[in-house]
Design an enzyme around this catalytic site. Structure first.
Site, PDB file in Angstrom:
ATOM      1  N   HIS A  76       0.833  -1.199   0.000  1.00 58.50           N
ATOM      2  CA  HIS A  76       0.000   0.000   0.000  1.00 58.50           C
ATOM      3  C   HIS A  76       0.868   1.249   0.000  1.00 58.50           C
ATOM      4  O   HIS A  76       1.958   1.264   0.588  1.00 58.50           O
ATOM      5  CB  HIS A  76      -0.999   0.000   1.159  1.00 58.50           C
ATOM      6  CG  HIS A  76      -0.395  -0.095   2.534  1.00 58.50           C
ATOM      7  ND1 HIS A  76       0.040   1.001   3.236  1.00 58.50           N
ATOM      8  CD2 HIS A  76      -0.158  -1.163   3.348  1.00 58.50           C
ATOM      9  CE1 HIS A  76       0.488   0.630   4.426  1.00 58.50           C
ATOM     10  NE2 HIS A  76       0.394  -0.683   4.516  1.00 58.50           N
ATOM     11  N   ASP A  78      -0.130   4.258   1.060  1.00 56.12           N
ATOM     12  CA  ASP A  78      -0.529   5.250   2.065  1.00 56.12           C
ATOM     13  C   ASP A  78       0.120   4.955   3.417  1.00 56.12           C
ATOM     14  O   ASP A  78       0.678   3.875   3.634  1.00 56.12           O
ATOM     15  CB  ASP A  78      -2.054   5.264   2.217  1.00 56.12           C
ATOM     16  CG  ASP A  78      -2.627   3.897   2.614  1.00 56.12           C
ATOM     17  OD1 ASP A  78      -2.110   2.879   2.121  1.00 56.12           O
ATOM     18  OD2 ASP A  78      -3.561   3.856   3.423  1.00 56.12           O
ATOM     19  N   GLU A 140      -5.162   1.689   2.177  1.00 59.42           N
ATOM     20  CA  GLU A 140      -5.155   0.444   2.951  1.00 59.42           C
ATOM     21  C   GLU A 140      -5.369   0.725   4.432  1.00 59.42           C
ATOM     22  O   GLU A 140      -6.008  -0.046   5.141  1.00 59.42           O
ATOM     23  CB  GLU A 140      -3.823  -0.301   2.756  1.00 59.42           C
ATOM     24  CG  GLU A 140      -3.810  -1.711   3.324  1.00 59.42           C
ATOM     25  CD  GLU A 140      -3.306  -1.808   4.757  1.00 59.42           C
ATOM     26  OE1 GLU A 140      -3.409  -2.895   5.332  1.00 59.42           O
ATOM     27  OE2 GLU A 140      -2.812  -0.797   5.307  1.00 59.42           O
ATOM     28  N   GLU A 141      -4.834   1.848   4.886  1.00 60.63           N
ATOM     29  CA  GLU A 141      -4.897   2.159   6.321  1.00 60.63           C
ATOM     30  C   GLU A 141      -6.261   2.704   6.750  1.00 60.63           C
ATOM     31  O   GLU A 141      -6.488   2.922   7.932  1.00 60.63           O
ATOM     32  CB  GLU A 141      -3.807   3.187   6.695  1.00 60.63           C
ATOM     33  CG  GLU A 141      -2.379   2.714   6.408  1.00 60.63           C
ATOM     34  CD  GLU A 141      -1.881   1.661   7.394  1.00 60.63           C
ATOM     35  OE1 GLU A 141      -2.686   1.155   8.186  1.00 60.63           O
ATOM     36  OE2 GLU A 141      -0.680   1.346   7.346  1.00 60.63           O
ATOM     37  N   GLU A 165       4.089  -6.405   3.605  1.00 63.13           N
ATOM     38  CA  GLU A 165       3.878  -5.791   4.923  1.00 63.13           C
ATOM     39  C   GLU A 165       4.968  -6.278   5.870  1.00 63.13           C
ATOM     40  O   GLU A 165       5.502  -7.376   5.698  1.00 63.13           O
ATOM     41  CB  GLU A 165       2.511  -6.217   5.486  1.00 63.13           C
ATOM     42  CG  GLU A 165       1.316  -5.644   4.773  1.00 63.13           C
ATOM     43  CD  GLU A 165       0.914  -4.272   5.293  1.00 63.13           C
ATOM     44  OE1 GLU A 165       1.623  -3.719   6.164  1.00 63.13           O
ATOM     45  OE2 GLU A 165      -0.091  -3.750   4.799  1.00 63.13           O
ATOM     46  N   HIS A 352       3.014   2.276  12.599  1.00 65.80           N
ATOM     47  CA  HIS A 352       1.979   3.125  13.215  1.00 65.80           C
ATOM     48  C   HIS A 352       2.501   3.785  14.500  1.00 65.80           C
ATOM     49  O   HIS A 352       1.716   4.189  15.333  1.00 65.80           O
ATOM     50  CB  HIS A 352       0.681   2.343  13.536  1.00 65.80           C
ATOM     51  CG  HIS A 352       0.058   1.688  12.333  1.00 65.80           C
ATOM     52  ND1 HIS A 352      -1.224   1.227  12.315  1.00 65.80           N
ATOM     53  CD2 HIS A 352       0.538   1.434  11.090  1.00 65.80           C
ATOM     54  CE1 HIS A 352      -1.499   0.699  11.130  1.00 65.80           C
ATOM     55  NE2 HIS A 352      -0.439   0.812  10.372  1.00 65.80           N
TER      56      HIS A 352
HETATM   57 ZN   LIG Z   1       0.760  -1.704   6.268  1.00 65.05          ZN
END
Ligand SMILES: [Zn+2]
Length: 385
Positions: A76, A78, A140-141, A165, A352
């Protein structure tokens, strides 16, 4: 546009803002990242498509070679929102320290695309018997709208898909699904001195909670998978709001809960079962009960242990494929007919989080692994497990 060296690619991807968030104040276009990747991959001879999924939101499908089969390397484009004050340095500026590259998206997961480009470059002189597709999705987030749009379009992507990922280079072939649902009960308020003056939404909610807990117990009895740290499906009551005064019959009550189904459980079916169980309560309490998703469910994911991709990845990494506690776009790629696996560099624990980083020591093993995958699916005469 000449392709910069790996570290500069990394820095440019980190510097290109691409936050996606359900809160509009945070949400940004991912166009800068998609344009960078399309320019670099176009320079390498990839054919690039950048369909718009929503205003300012794009997927990138960059393919090299053509025909059926082949490999998809996916991720992803983003990132999550960030609080720059919590970072030791500017999150959008790549910083090297402690044998790590720090920056937003370094590990989750814009950096993966730079590693894919680095891995594929020396292989491009060889004839590609089957295509390589590099896929970068949007959102995706937040909503997973990029992957959902691909699944809805239904165009086959390749024989195998690896989503990079951060899994510490361990293959992941299972995760739970995520459902976040809301139940709204509409009763009728009235003076508390006489129950006949209204229909209590709060008392109906008491029944709803009981039904949901009974269902949870039932599902936890029926479904069990020891590969997960938490081997049963879970259902968490996250918040509840209702009523206003002790001397008024409660007219409205709302509950939000999170349900994490195991592979083998179908979100649509679960929702239908819940609705079925709530219907008699609505009749008994003479209230209206509505169940609706807060956002579309992410289905659970399982790739068979004996599939070609799982066996190959286990051989290449030296690790048995395992289960993780986070959700990915894997179920959508699987819907398009790809054997799918989640496998990438970096530690999910720092994703994150402020001061997100990628350890430099994982770069070389990642490049080696990606090259083996490309050789297997795109260069070798026949795919052998
Ligand atoms: Zn991710």
């Amino acid at each position: 546009m000449p392709i910069p060296p790996l570290k500069e690619q990394f820095a440019a991807l980190v510097a290109a803002p691409s936050v996606s968030c359900t809160q509009p104040g945070w949400d940004q276009s991912n166009r800068p990242v998609i344009e960078l990747l399309a320019a670099w991959l176009g320079e390498l001879g990839f054919a690039c498509e950048t369909p718009q999924v929503a205003p300012g939101k794009f997927n990138l499908l960059a393919s090299y070679g053509s025909g059926p089969g082949g490999l998809v390397l996916a991720g992803h484009s983003d990132t999550v929102p960030f609080d720059a004050a919590l970072w030791a340095s500017d999150p959008l500026k790549l910083r090297e320290a402690d044998d790590r590259w720090y920056g937003l998206g370094s590990c989750d997961m814009k950096g993966f695309f730079a590693l894919v480009i680095e891995a594929v470059r020396p292989l491009l002189q060889q004839p590609f018997r089957r295509p390589l597709l590099i896929l970068a999705t949007c959102d995706e987030e937040s909503s997973m709208s990029g992957a959902r749009a691909l699944a809805a379009a239904g165009q086959p992507l390749g024989r195998a898909a690896v989503i990079g990922e951060p899994t510490g280079l361990r293959p992941v072939r299972l995760h739970k699904g995520i459902m976040m649902e809301r139940i709204d009960i509409l009763g009728q308020s009235g003076h508390s001195s006489n129950p006949a003056y209204g229909h209590s939404a709060l008392e109906a909610m008491h029944g709803v909670l009981g039904e949901l807990m009974a269902l949870r117990g039932q599902w936890q009895g029926e479904y069990h998978n020891p590969l997960f740290d938490v081997p049963q499906p879970t259902l968490n009551f996250g918040c509840i709001h209702g009523g206003d005064n002790p001397n008024r019959i409660c007219g409205q009550c709302a509950l939000e809960f999170d349900l994490r189904p195991l592979p083998g459980m179908d979100p649509q079916q679960l929702r239908a079962i819940i609705r079925q169980r709530l219907q008699p309560l609505a009749e008994r309490h003479q209230v209206k009960i509505e169940l609706a998703p807060l956002f579309p469910a992410v289905p659970p994911f399982e790739q068979a242990a004996d599939s070609e991709l799982v066996r190959l990845a286990e051989r290449l990494t030296g690790h048995r494929a395992e289960a993780v506690a986070f959700a990915t776009e894997a179920p959508y790629l699987q819907q398009l007919g790809c054997e799918t696996l989640v496998l990438g560099p970096g530690d999910i624990a720092c994703a994150h989080q402020p001061d997100e980083y990628l350890q430099l020591e994982c770069i070389e093993p990642t490049l080696q692994m990606l090259r083996r995958l490309i050789e297997h699916y795109c260069l070798q005469p026949a795919a052998r497990p």
